[in-house]
Design an enzyme around this catalytic site. Structure first.
Site, short mmCIF file in Angstrom:
data_model
loop_
_atom_site.label_atom_id
_atom_site.label_comp_id
_atom_site.label_asym_id
_atom_site.label_seq_id
_atom_site.Cartn_x
_atom_site.Cartn_y
_atom_site.Cartn_z
N ASP A 13 0.94 -1.20 0.03
CA ASP A 13 0.10 0.00 0.00
C ASP A 13 0.89 1.39 0.06
OD1 ASP A 13 -2.24 -1.79 0.15
OD2 ASP A 13 -1.97 -1.62 2.30
N LYS A 16 1.89 1.95 -5.09
CA LYS A 16 2.49 1.61 -6.46
C LYS A 16 1.37 1.69 -7.63
CE LYS A 16 2.60 -2.47 -4.20
NZ LYS A 16 2.03 -2.08 -2.76
N GLY A 40 -4.36 -4.34 -3.69
CA GLY A 40 -5.55 -3.57 -3.88
C GLY A 40 -4.88 -2.08 -4.05
N HIS A 41 -5.01 -1.65 -5.32
CA HIS A 41 -4.18 -0.56 -5.83
C HIS A 41 -5.24 0.66 -6.13
CE1 HIS A 41 -0.95 -3.14 -6.08
NE2 HIS A 41 -1.41 -3.79 -6.99
N GLN A 223 1.93 -6.32 -3.49
CA GLN A 223 2.56 -6.58 -2.30
C GLN A 223 3.75 -5.90 -2.15
OE1 GLN A 223 1.04 -9.76 -3.56
NE2 GLN A 223 -0.71 -8.68 -2.91
#
Ligand code: GDP
Ligand code: IMO
Ligand code: MG
Length: 428
Positions: A13, A16, A40-41, A223
């Site tokens: 987080d 990225k 989750g982006h 990640q």
């Protein structure tokens, strides 16, 4: 500058998705090489906010070919839900390529993820519950289902039988759950075959050919370094290689084709899930960072644990990944703090230790040694050049750069696509 790897330096987080989006218009391919829909982006473009889980963030840029490479584990239902939702918002998803060697997450992986976590009790990892660990375990155990298996019903049935054989014993006798039927799984997987067929190709061949032509290929890690199964805080990690080496094994593109290795690092630290976190703040400063940085998981909505910047972790990330450039994100979140502590080393049993310790037990009780830097008051979210930043913010960046083992080439000052200070072209 054809081959570029982008990874997270901390526990995920870091931003990225935003960094990938920043480079998006100048790259031809964006490749996801590890993980699955545990990621989750968030990408903010104008008033639009996109949350991507399985698809690489590059899918949002018109003209970019997104690739899900062999190192990824794919939940096919999630894949189609995400594609449908993006298409409904006008995103062109037609170029997506998926490796025939990528492994499939099935219903039994999701079930096992949840029951094994429950059985761990106090030793829980705090996984995202998406079946990631069990799918990678099957891959390593050589009982996984690959994309290519879906196109031959006989083979698929045999493989699902093989995979379920032991698991059903475990589910029924140990975990007290109902057995899962082979037919149920096979029938479900077969419903997706026709939609998948045109997308599933030899992505290694396609990516190598693209590089031969001089195309630019961005490998986007899910990640982060400290969640890497080999180099992270094992067992409180994810089950894939999230570091730059994973970009090679996870895509079938050799390491000598990588020209730049960019690590995204937050101006402070966060972590979701259990495991050691030396600079964690359990006081009002931690609350401040959570509120100001809106630190809640994109995938599970869990509040993220928060803490100060940890320079030994950044140096570790620089070494493990071979970082050429850092993108320092969320500097704006620190605005308003009178003084900003930065961890420069650890005190472990009365001894000063400058590096991430080799022993996990040592890391569990490492006490941060802080240096305090002066803060700044002025809103920096509109700043677009380094010289315009308040002096104290410039000094913070320079101090962190000095401590972190690689140059800081860009600085995030807000969530939006344009909220960035570029000190050095990341692709030149
Ligand atoms: P990822 O998993 O590394 O892609 O990061 P996430 O999207 O899970 O979390 C990063 C969050 O920070 C997202 O909500 C982004 O919109 C936001 N973000 C990224 N860069 C910046 C920045 O420089 N400043 C601020 N305030 N928010 C940022
Ligand atoms: P992005 O790509 C933050 C964490 C989980 C848990 C551990 C194992 O958005 O940075 P898993 O479901 O992978 O088996 O969970 O890893 N985790 C993440 N934390 N960001 C992520 O992805 C994460 N993906 C997994 O919280 O602690
Ligand atoms: Mg995330």
């Amino acid at each position: 500058m054809p081959g570029i790897v982008l990874v997270g330096a901390q526990w995920g987080d870091e931003g990225k998705g935003k960094a990938t989006d920043l480079l998006g218009s100048r790259v031809d391919y964006v490749v996801k090489f590890n993980g699955g829909n545990n990621a989750g982006h968030t990408v903010v473009i104008g008033d639009e906010k996109y949350a991507l889980h399985l698809l690489p963030s590059g899918i949002l840029t018109p003209g970019v070919t997104p690739v899900i490479a062999n190192g990824v584990v794919v939940d096919i239902e999630v894949l189609f839900d995400e594609l449908t939702a993006l298409a409904a918002r006008g995103v062109d998803v037609s170029r997506l390529r998926i490796s025939s060697d990528a492994h499939v997450i099935t219903a039994y992986h999701r079930t096992l993820d949840r029951v094994t976590e429950r059985f761990l009790g106090k030793r829980q990892i705090g996984t995202t519950g998406r079946g990631i660990g069990p799918a990678y375990a099957d891959k390593i155990n050589r009982v996984g289902i690959r994309m290519q298996d879906l196109f031959d019903e006989n083979i698929l049935r045999q493989k699902v039988e093989g995979a379920l054989d032991q698991k059903n014993h475990l589910l029924v006798k140990v975990y007290n759950r109902r057995a899962i039927s082979v037919d149920e799984i096979v029938d479900d997987l077969l419903t997706h075959v026709e939609r998948l067929r045109p997308m599933v190709v030899d992505t290694s061949l396609e990516l190598n050919r693209a590089l031969d032509r001089g195309d630019t290929v961005l490998f986007e890690g899910g990640q982060a370094t400290m969640l890497d199964v080999d180099h992270g805080t094992y067992p409180f990690v994810t089950s894939s290689n999230a570091t730059s080496g994973g970009a090679a094994t996870g895509s079938g593109v050799a390491p000598n084709r990588f020209d730049r290795i960019i690590a995204v690092v937050k101006a402070y630290t966060t972590r979701v899930g259990a495991g050691p976190f030396p600079t964690e703040l359990l006081d009002e400063s931690g609350e401040f960072l959570r509120a100001a940085g809106f630190e809640f998981g994109t995938t599970t909505g869990r509040p993220r644990r928060t803490g100060w910047y940890d320079a030994p972790i950044a140096r570790y990330a620089a070494r493990i990944n071979g970082v050429t450039d850092f993108v320092l994100t969320k500097l704006d979140v620190l605005t308003g703090l009178p003084r900003i502590p930065v961890c420069v080393a650890y005190d472990i049993d009365g001894e000063r230790v400058d590096e991430v310790p080799a022993s996990q037990s040592d890391f569990h009780h490492a006490v941060p040694i802080y240096e305090e830097l002066p803060g700044w008051e002025d809103d920096i979210s509109g700043v677009r050049s380094f010289d315009e930043l308040p002096m104290a913010a410039q000094d913070y960046v320079l101090a962190v750069e000095e401590l972190s083992g690689a140059r800081i080439s860009a600085i995030g000052v807000g969530a939006g696509r344009e909220a960035i200070v570029v000190r050095r072209d990341l692709l030149a």
